[in-house]
Every structure is written in C-alpha cells, then in structure tokens.
Design an enzyme around this catalytic site. Structure first.
Site, PDB file in Angstrom:
ATOM      1  N   LYS A  15       0.854  -1.208   0.000  1.00 51.69           N
ATOM      2  CA  LYS A  15       0.000   0.000   0.000  1.00 51.69           C
ATOM      3  C   LYS A  15       0.875   1.238   0.000  1.00 51.69           C
ATOM      4  CE  LYS A  15       0.720   1.564   4.382  1.00 51.69           C
ATOM      5  NZ  LYS A  15       1.712   2.582   4.560  1.00 51.69           N
ATOM      6  N   PRO A  98       9.931  -3.937  -0.437  1.00 49.38           N
ATOM      7  CA  PRO A  98      11.006  -3.559   0.493  1.00 49.38           C
ATOM      8  C   PRO A  98      10.528  -3.599   1.949  1.00 49.38           C
ATOM      9  CG  PRO A  98      10.958  -2.060  -1.368  1.00 49.38           C
ATOM     10  CD  PRO A  98       9.732  -2.935  -1.489  1.00 49.38           C
ATOM     11  N   ALA A 100      10.407  -2.692   6.021  1.00 45.73           N
ATOM     12  CA  ALA A 100      10.435  -1.505   6.900  1.00 45.73           C
ATOM     13  C   ALA A 100      10.559  -0.230   6.068  1.00 45.73           C
ATOM     14  CB  ALA A 100      11.567  -1.597   7.934  1.00 45.73           C
ATOM     15  N   LEU A 103       5.534   0.668   3.219  1.00 49.16           N
ATOM     16  CA  LEU A 103       4.669   0.086   2.190  1.00 49.16           C
ATOM     17  C   LEU A 103       3.810  -1.056   2.742  1.00 49.16           C
ATOM     18  CD1 LEU A 103       7.338  -0.008  -0.685  1.00 49.16           C
ATOM     19  CD2 LEU A 103       5.465   1.636  -0.408  1.00 49.16           C
ATOM     20  N   ALA A 104       3.827  -1.254   4.052  1.00 50.03           N
ATOM     21  CA  ALA A 104       3.009  -2.281   4.731  1.00 50.03           C
ATOM     22  C   ALA A 104       3.364  -3.701   4.288  1.00 50.03           C
ATOM     23  CB  ALA A 104       1.509  -2.008   4.542  1.00 50.03           C
ATOM     24  N   GLY A 105       4.635  -3.933   3.993  1.00 47.45           N
ATOM     25  CA  GLY A 105       5.059  -5.256   3.520  1.00 47.45           C
ATOM     26  C   GLY A 105       4.745  -6.367   4.518  1.00 47.45           C
ATOM     27  N   SER A 107       2.576  -6.209   7.033  1.00 44.12           N
ATOM     28  CA  SER A 107       1.129  -6.238   7.295  1.00 44.12           C
ATOM     29  C   SER A 107       0.374  -6.960   6.187  1.00 44.12           C
ATOM     30  CB  SER A 107       0.586  -4.807   7.412  1.00 44.12           C
ATOM     31  OG  SER A 107       1.221  -4.128   8.455  1.00 44.12           O
ATOM     32  N   ASP A 140      -1.973  -1.428  10.183  1.00 45.06           N
ATOM     33  CA  ASP A 140      -2.228  -1.446   8.735  1.00 45.06           C
ATOM     34  C   ASP A 140      -2.865  -2.751   8.261  1.00 45.06           C
ATOM     35  OD1 ASP A 140      -1.096   1.041   8.437  1.00 45.06           O
ATOM     36  OD2 ASP A 140       0.863   0.292   7.768  1.00 45.06           O
TER      37      ASP A 140
HETATM   38  O1  C5P Z   1       0.384  -0.891  14.768  1.00 45.08           O
HETATM   39  P1  C5P Z   1       1.819  -1.068  14.441  1.00 45.08           P
HETATM   40  O2  C5P Z   1       2.450  -2.161  15.267  1.00 45.08           O
HETATM   41  O3  C5P Z   1       2.099  -1.233  13.003  1.00 45.08           O
HETATM   42  O4  C5P Z   1       2.540   0.281  14.856  1.00 45.08           O
HETATM   43  C1  C5P Z   1       3.936   0.373  15.013  1.00 45.08           C
HETATM   44  C2  C5P Z   1       4.247   1.564  15.898  1.00 45.08           C
HETATM   45  O5  C5P Z   1       3.917   2.765  15.207  1.00 45.08           O
HETATM   46  C3  C5P Z   1       3.451   1.616  17.175  1.00 45.08           C
HETATM   47  O6  C5P Z   1       4.093   0.901  18.209  1.00 45.08           O
HETATM   48  C4  C5P Z   1       3.413   3.093  17.472  1.00 45.08           C
HETATM   49  O7  C5P Z   1       4.636   3.500  18.088  1.00 45.08           O
HETATM   50  C5  C5P Z   1       3.370   3.726  16.097  1.00 45.08           C
HETATM   51  N1  C5P Z   1       1.986   4.056  15.678  1.00 45.08           N
HETATM   52  C6  C5P Z   1       1.349   5.137  16.262  1.00 45.08           C
HETATM   53  N2  C5P Z   1       0.069   5.450  15.875  1.00 45.08           N
HETATM   54  C7  C5P Z   1      -0.554   4.748  14.915  1.00 45.08           C
HETATM   55  C8  C5P Z   1       0.083   3.645  14.284  1.00 45.08           C
HETATM   56  C9  C5P Z   1       1.371   3.345  14.705  1.00 45.08           C
HETATM   57  O8  C5P Z   1       1.920   5.795  17.139  1.00 45.08           O
HETATM   58  N3  C5P Z   1      -1.789   5.104  14.557  1.00 45.08           N
END
Ligand code: C5P
Length: 299
Positions: A15, A98, A100, A103-105, A107, A140
């Site tokens: 994405k 790629p 990190a 691009l939500a790879g 997820s 994501d």
């Molecule tokens: O949800 P996810 O594990 O992908 O998020 C990774 C990190 O990104 C979270 O631990 C948080 O620090 C940050 N994040 C955030 N607010 C969001 C999504 C992600 O602070 N809406």
C-alpha cells in the site's frame, strides 16, 4: 460443498498513503490518524498450507525473521485462536516489497495469511471479523485485508472505502535505510506540523478522475520527521520531480518516496533512471480490477 484445499497461494499487494495526517497522541501510546491508503501492484507472494507441527514461516529474504517476530506467524496464531483450533501451518513468503519501508510489507503478508487460513480451515469469518483479528497484529493489517482504496481513521483500523476512477501510475523509490515506525512517531511534534493534507480534495479527485486535484491534496505530516532521520527522502523526491513526477511524497513512515506520473510509459522511463541512483525503484500502478495480474510475474 467443495472440499477445502490444502494449500493456498495469494499475492499480497503493498500500500501507499496518498495522505497522512496525525490529529492527536492517544493515551494508549498510538496516534489518531486520518490517512488515505491505496493498494498497488507491487506484491509479495504468500503460500499457506496445512500440515506438520506448530506454525512455521519461511521467507526468501535474509533481513526478515521467520519465526514469532514475523507478523505472518502472529496472524496464523491469532486466526487459530479465534477459531479455537490447533493445527500445523506452514507459510512460505516470497518477498518483493522492500522491508520496513512504509509500504506495509509485513502487514500485507499477515493479511494474506488471515485470508488464506480462513479458507483453508473453513472458518468462514466475514471481513469485519477478519479485520478485527488483523487489528490485534498491526494498525495497517485491516486495510491490507479490505484492500482497494480507503480512508483510515483511529489507529488506522477504522476504514471507509473510497470510490476511485483513476489508475495511478507511480514510481516507488526506497533508499537502503530501514526506518522504525515507532521511532518516527516518537519524534513527531504535533505543534510543529506546518502542512497538512487536503483529504477531501484527494477523495474527490479519485472519485472524479481528476489527477491534478489528487496531487494538490497529497501531503504526509511524517515526511519532515523521517527526512530529518534520513535525508535521502528529500533527495529522492527532488530527483523524481526532475524526472517529471507531478507530485513526489513519502509513503507511511517512510523512507519510500513515491512519484506520481500521468502515464505508465512516463513512470517506466523515470523508474529506469531512478534505478541508476537507487536499486530499489519500482514502476507500479493501482491494484486494479484486472486483479493486478502483472504482479503474478515475480522478478
Ligand atoms: O500498529 P503497528 O504495530 O504497526 O505500529 C507500530 C508503531 O507505530 C506503534 O508501536 C506506534 O509507536 C506507532 N503508531 C502510532 N500510531 C498509529 C500507528 C502506529 O503511534 N496510529
């Protein structure tokens, strides 16, 4: 009823964020978002099969963990827990997106596992239920399950599908630096945000087929934060503009930068030039109604 298959292979599309606005910091440590997400035809390939013992995840990429740290592993466990079953599961991931990179790879691989196992185990969980399970794995993941184009709110898990008449032609360029989403959000100062997206303009542009309106409304409030950590973001954006991008902007927490082009040919030409500067450059288009068949040719 046809017998359940024993193995399912699914493309897992990346994405991009066409807009990304952060409205507030939440008491749970996350941030309140408004972001328009859009799937493109750069895909990983995920194969899910039943058998053996426990959950095993294999990835053809040295930088991606295969075990419990992989979101695909967590997805398999979460789905089986919700279904109340214990079953040997094998997941094999051919990584093309790629890592990190905004691009939500990870997820999208998790989303493919949830969809695949849902069918293999005959769970019959509907989309909202699958998305709720996905939200426990990452912000994501629900969008990656639902797909298409959507306005996401909350942590990113509250989705409103958006109609689009446009096929976007993008060049994605990822500098060889991995960026931690957590770190980018930690560095964000809400009172320092200068430019915010116009998500109404982007949504209207997508609905009416007005590419100029889409480009005019695009903005990502995380871009200055990631640029401070990774100056290549600004360099890549500038090069994309020089190669004719109508708009160049970072996706998600970066460091991938996307350039928007009017036509596929222009995107391919620009991509070939960008590749000389940065190996990870991809000419992509919207993951469309043709099922994004172009992605089925792994390269
Ligand atoms: O949800 P996810 O594990 O992908 O998020 C990774 C990190 O990104 C979270 O631990 C948080 O620090 C940050 N994040 C955030 N607010 C969001 C999504 C992600 O602070 N809406």
């Amino acid at each position: 009823m046809p017998p359940s298959p024993e193995c399912i292979a699914l493309p897992a599309p990346a994405k991009v964020n066409l807009t990304l606005d952060v409205l507030a910091r939440r008491p749970d440590g996350y941030h309140e978002l408004e972001t328009i997400m859009h799937q493109v035809d750069l895909c990983d390939f995920v194969e899910v099969s039943l058998g053996g013992e426990g959950v095993r995840v294999e990835v053809d990429h040295p930088g991606v963990p295969g075990g419990e740290a992989n979101l695909a592993w967590q997805a398999a466990r979460a789905l089986m827990e919700a279904a109340g079953v214990t079953q040997g599961v094998r997941v094999s991931i051919a990584k093309r997106i790629p890592v990190a990179a905004g691009l939500a790879g990870g997820s999208t691989d998790a989303a493919a596992v949830l969809k695949g196992l849902n069918r293999l185990l005959g769970c019959d969980f509907d989309l909202p239920r699958l998305c709720a399970i996905g939200a426990t794995i990452g912000s994501d993941v629900p969008f990656c399950i639902a797909g298409g184009t959507a306005l996401a709110r909350g942590r990113g898990e509250r989705l409103e599908p958006l109609a689009t008449r446009l096929t976007l032609h993008l060049v994605l360029v990822t500098p060889p630096v991995q960026v931690s989403t957590r770190e980018v959000y930690a560095h964000l100062q809400l009172d320092a945000i200068r430019r915010r997206p116009d998500r109404g303009a982007v949504a209207r542009g997508l609905a009416t087929g007005d590419l100029a309106a889409v480009c005019a409304g695009m903005e990502n409030v995380l871009e200055p934060v990631t640029t401070a950590l990774c100056p290549q973001v600004a360099e890549i954006a500038e090069r994309l503009r020089r190669e004719g991008a109508l708009r160049a902007m970072m996706s998600g927490s970066g460091p991938t930068v996307m350039g928007v082009f009017a036509e596929a040919g222009e995107a391919q030409r620009a991509c070939a030039i960008m590749k000389q500067y940065c190996h990870a450059a991809f000419a992509v288009k919207s993951w469309g109604e043709d099922g994004g068949l172009a992605c089925l040719k792994p390269s």
